[in-house]
Design a protein around this motif. Sequence first.
Motif, PDB file in Angstrom:
ATOM      1  N   LEU A 198      39.031  31.012  31.189  1.00  0.00           N
ATOM      2  CA  LEU A 198      38.601  31.982  32.185  1.00  0.00           C
ATOM      3  C   LEU A 198      39.462  31.970  33.433  1.00  0.00           C
ATOM      4  CD1 LEU A 198      34.723  31.577  31.949  1.00  0.00           C
ATOM      5  CD2 LEU A 198      36.163  33.339  30.930  1.00  0.00           C
ATOM      6  N   GLU A 199      40.311  30.964  33.582  1.00  0.00           N
ATOM      7  CA  GLU A 199      41.217  30.927  34.723  1.00  0.00           C
ATOM      8  C   GLU A 199      42.469  31.758  34.472  1.00  0.00           C
ATOM      9  OE1 GLU A 199      40.427  29.659  37.575  1.00  0.00           O
ATOM     10  OE2 GLU A 199      38.507  28.989  36.752  1.00  0.00           O
ATOM     11  N   GLY A 200      42.648  32.230  33.230  1.00  0.00           N
ATOM     12  CA  GLY A 200      43.796  33.088  32.934  1.00  0.00           C
ATOM     13  C   GLY A 200      43.702  34.387  33.698  1.00  0.00           C
ATOM     14  N   THR A 201      44.823  34.836  34.235  1.00  0.00           N
ATOM     15  CA  THR A 201      44.827  36.033  35.067  1.00  0.00           C
ATOM     16  C   THR A 201      44.940  37.284  34.213  1.00  0.00           C
ATOM     17  OG1 THR A 201      47.235  35.889  35.324  1.00  0.00           O
ATOM     18  CG2 THR A 201      45.869  34.813  36.998  1.00  0.00           C
ATOM     19  N   ILE A 202      44.347  38.347  34.704  1.00  0.00           N
ATOM     20  CA  ILE A 202      44.467  39.676  34.110  1.00  0.00           C
ATOM     21  C   ILE A 202      45.310  40.524  35.058  1.00  0.00           C
ATOM     22  CG2 ILE A 202      43.260  41.722  33.310  1.00  0.00           C
ATOM     23  CD1 ILE A 202      42.743  39.332  31.576  1.00  0.00           C
ATOM     24  N   THR A 203      46.479  40.951  34.593  1.00  0.00           N
ATOM     25  CA  THR A 203      47.402  41.697  35.440  1.00  0.00           C
ATOM     26  C   THR A 203      46.934  43.139  35.592  1.00  0.00           C
ATOM     27  OG1 THR A 203      49.228  40.318  34.664  1.00  0.00           O
ATOM     28  CG2 THR A 203      49.801  42.384  35.776  1.00  0.00           C
ATOM     29  N   VAL A 204      46.717  43.564  36.823  1.00  0.00           N
ATOM     30  CA  VAL A 204      46.351  44.953  37.119  1.00  0.00           C
ATOM     31  C   VAL A 204      47.594  45.636  37.673  1.00  0.00           C
ATOM     32  CG1 VAL A 204      44.827  46.473  38.419  1.00  0.00           C
ATOM     33  CG2 VAL A 204      43.977  44.273  37.594  1.00  0.00           C
ATOM     34  N   ASP A 205      48.209  46.462  36.824  1.00  0.00           N
ATOM     35  CA  ASP A 205      49.480  47.088  37.178  1.00  0.00           C
ATOM     36  C   ASP A 205      49.337  48.599  37.107  1.00  0.00           C
ATOM     37  OD1 ASP A 205      52.077  47.694  37.689  1.00  0.00           O
ATOM     38  OD2 ASP A 205      52.850  47.159  35.723  1.00  0.00           O
ATOM     39  N   GLY A 206      49.546  49.282  38.234  1.00  0.00           N
ATOM     40  CA  GLY A 206      49.444  50.735  38.262  1.00  0.00           C
ATOM     41  C   GLY A 206      48.046  51.203  38.626  1.00  0.00           C
TER      42      GLY A 206
END
Length: 442
Positions: A198-206
């Motif tokens: 759950l510490e893995g990041t989710i990249t929000v691009d755009g």
Amino acid sequence: MTERALPVSRSLSAKLFLATLLSLVCALAAYMVVYGIGTQIVNRFYMSAEAVARRKAEIYTTFNRYITANQAAGNDAEALQRFLSQESYVSITVYSAEDLELPAIRRPASPSPGVENYVLPPSGDVGGKLYPMRFADGIYYISITDNSRTREDMLNRGMAFLVAAVVLLLVLFWYTNHLTVRIIRLSEETATVGAGDLEGTITVDGEDEIAVLAEDIDSMRHAIIEQMLSEKRAWESNSELITAMSHDIRTPMTSLIGYLGLLNRPESLSEEEKKRYLERAYGKSLALKELTDELFKYFLVFGSSGLEFHREDYDAQMLLMQLLSEAEFDLADAGLKVRRIDRLQEGRLINTDAAMLKRVIDNLVSNIKKYADRERPVTILTEEKDGWIAVAVSNAVAQRVAGTESTKIGLRTCSKILEGLGGSFSTERKGSRFSAGFLLPI
């Protein structure tokens, strides 16, 4: 999911349309550049005067050999057609001297006449250059037209179309690859989170639909983390409570068992000792009852169906005056001095559950009666702070209970209730002074 209306210009469909339009513009530009360069090369090299003269000389020589080999006459249209069928981009027209109204010319001295061996006669009404050539029945004049420029233009146009198509595909591939990379990255990051990291990041691009999806997944990840932390805090809090309660229950229980054990041997006790042990056992029983009552209140509040709020609008001053007046009377009845400070203004409304708020104040009163110093006053302050109604209660802790450990069940209950009412609860300990208070939104 996040309900967010995207601007049309930032949607994937609009971006795909713009990418397609950009690819078409780039393809058109590539076509024009390649076709323009190819045309310049054809004009400069292939259609130069020297190149045209060289090709016509080759055509003249080839046609002359054909006429000689086939002993063709000047008016043999079938022989001329057979030659032209072999030369796709060549046109030859044969003229006699009579057709051109020219006088007959002498036979050339050279047995192998060529274009350079002849003096060109006047063209008359015929356009272009005329070249004399010996046929089987005499000398005729031929007009040579080289149409191979059409072939070069077709090749040039085909090359330009090919380059334009490649550019179109490359631009579209670049855009679709960009989208594919984002989708694959989001899929991998989601799989990582789904696997338990759950510490893995989710990249929000755009700011398109893919970005909204990534943002929703990231919000879900944070919500799961927050829920797990909340459950962990609740588990730790319950563990602490169980530890404290087991200690608090075991102490009077041990004493009670000891007194009952002594009372079980009446022959060794006097009547006065029996009475004293009975009173102590009764006191320990009351202490156990009080602890179990507190424990019941705690689980009532923190249980899955413990809290049901019935909120209404109340005048803050009137409601708190009524509840705190009852608390003041209860504290005075317990031998405590109370100092009230009321700074609330009239007309302030709060949306709350009066019964739940009374439970909070009753817990505070019970806490004060248990731990407060009877010789020093209890202060109750009500005031308005930045859009909030603030209630603070402070008292001095008695020396007899200064070192006593508490399960703080009542205070935890207050905090839980205030959280459900949209407010907050806090406590503070400075030396021998203990303060507790809560805030409610106006």
